[in-house]
Design an enzyme around this catalytic site. Structure first.
Site, PDB file in Angstrom:
ATOM      1  CD  GLU A   1      -2.273   2.155   2.762  1.00 27.60           C
ATOM      2  OE1 GLU A   1      -3.032   0.824   3.062  1.00 27.60           O
ATOM      3  OE2 GLU A   1      -2.442   2.960   2.780  1.00 27.60           O
TER       4      GLU A   1
ATOM      5  CB  SER B   1      -2.074  -8.997   8.273  1.00 28.60           C
ATOM      6  OG  SER B   1      -2.559  -8.692   8.623  1.00 28.60           O
TER       7      SER B   1
ATOM      8  CB  SER C   1      -6.777  -9.745   5.993  1.00 30.00           C
ATOM      9  OG  SER C   1      -5.729 -10.241   6.681  1.00 30.00           O
TER      10      SER C   1
END
Ligand code: SF4
Length: 293
Positions: free
Chosen positions: A122, A213, A256
């Site tokens: 990101e 994550s 997630s």
């Protein structure tokens, strides 16, 4: 023994949307792939592969496919390459990430700090929308002080608000005009606050989510500041030693983490403790509220 789930655990809006879009893009005639793993959860990635939705990584070789862009977004140059190779783009970039990209793009001629993990896709994608004066700064890193006339700041969506506040406090005395875009997503703040609240009232926190994550790792960091806390990916990692003699166990899960895995972890705790209790669905797990304990 009591086991509670922190509010706002599991799939966030952006991840739920991306998985739905990938599944909807897939029909028997189409060659669908996701550019990189759709979410940071190996179990979901495997499930998508079983459905015929593969993971493509080598951008040079992706041609004539339906390519799903994950919720983290994609670097501008990569998107252009995929389009030029005749791929159909299914853009599942989370709207909150998209907003951050648009903000970066709108101030790209000004000095801009992107606060986040430089290795995270990101953040790398955000950087690609910036200009010559755009830099990444890691949480906790000391900014190189200059006397900025104008300075802009955006954050990776999954960062802690306190990290952004700390950066603002550091640069403000050196800046005539500071433009701070709060790009931290609500889902993240709510999840973190709920996990922390539960951690304060638990003997043990189990934080469930992919080992890669970022938002799950932040949850784990927060929880371990107040109680014994472990980050696991699946129920198979639970052991009697880990549970020890905890009387109140809190569960929290990253954005997630699929519901099935949370349910498996919950049931496995009772199995290990030899207590005959299990649930079928996440809705049956008691959610922690202030008055729960
Ligand atoms: S954590 Fe927030 S910004 Fe990131 S995908 Fe989920 S909803 Fe979107």
């Amino acid at each position: 023994m009591q086991v509670f789930l922190a509010e706002h655990s599991g799939f966030c809006f952006g991840v739920r949307r991306a998985v739905k879009m990938a599944l909807a893009a897939h029909n028997s005639n189409d060659d669908v792939c996701t550019y990189g793993e759709l979410i940071h959860n190996p179990q979901i990635v495997q499930k998508l592969e079983e459905e015929g939705i593969s993971v493509c990584k080598d951008i040079e070789h992706i041609k004539g496919k339906k390519v799903v862009i994950r919720s983290h977004g994609i670097a501008r140059e990569d998107l252009e390459l995929l389009q030029a190779a005749g791929n159909e783009i299914i853009d599942a970039t989370c709207p909150y990430v998209k907003r951050a990209q648009e903000l970066v793009s709108s101030v790209k001629d000004l000095p801009l700090l992107i606060m986040g993990d430089p290795d995270h896709p990101e953040v790398q994608a955000l950087l690609s929308y910036g200009g010559k004066q755009t830099k990444i700064i890691q949480p906790g890193e000391k900014p190189e002080f200059q006397n900025w006339e104008t300075l802009c700041i955006v954050s990776q969506t999954t960062q802690k608000l306190s990290n952004l506040q700390e950066l603002v406090a550091q640069v403000l005395p050196h800046t005539l005009e500071l433009r701070v875009f709060n790009t931290i997503c609500n889902a993240t703040t709510q999840r973190q606050e709920a996990a922390l609240q539960l951690a304060k009232n638990s003997d043990l926190m189990i934080v469930i989510g992919g080992k890669h994550s970022a938002n799950t790792r932040v949850l784990q960091e927060l929880c371990q500041q107040v109680t014994r806390s472990f980050h696991i990916e699946t129920a198979a990692e639970l052991t009697p030693e880990l549970l020890n003699d905890a009387q109140v166990i809190g569960l929290a899960a990253g954005a997630s983490t699929p519901e099935e895995i949370i349910v498996e972890v919950y049931n496995q705790i009772f199995r290990i403790k030899g207590e005959p209790h299990s649930v079928q669905q996440i809705e049956e797990i008691p959610v922690y509220k202030e008055e729960s304990c």
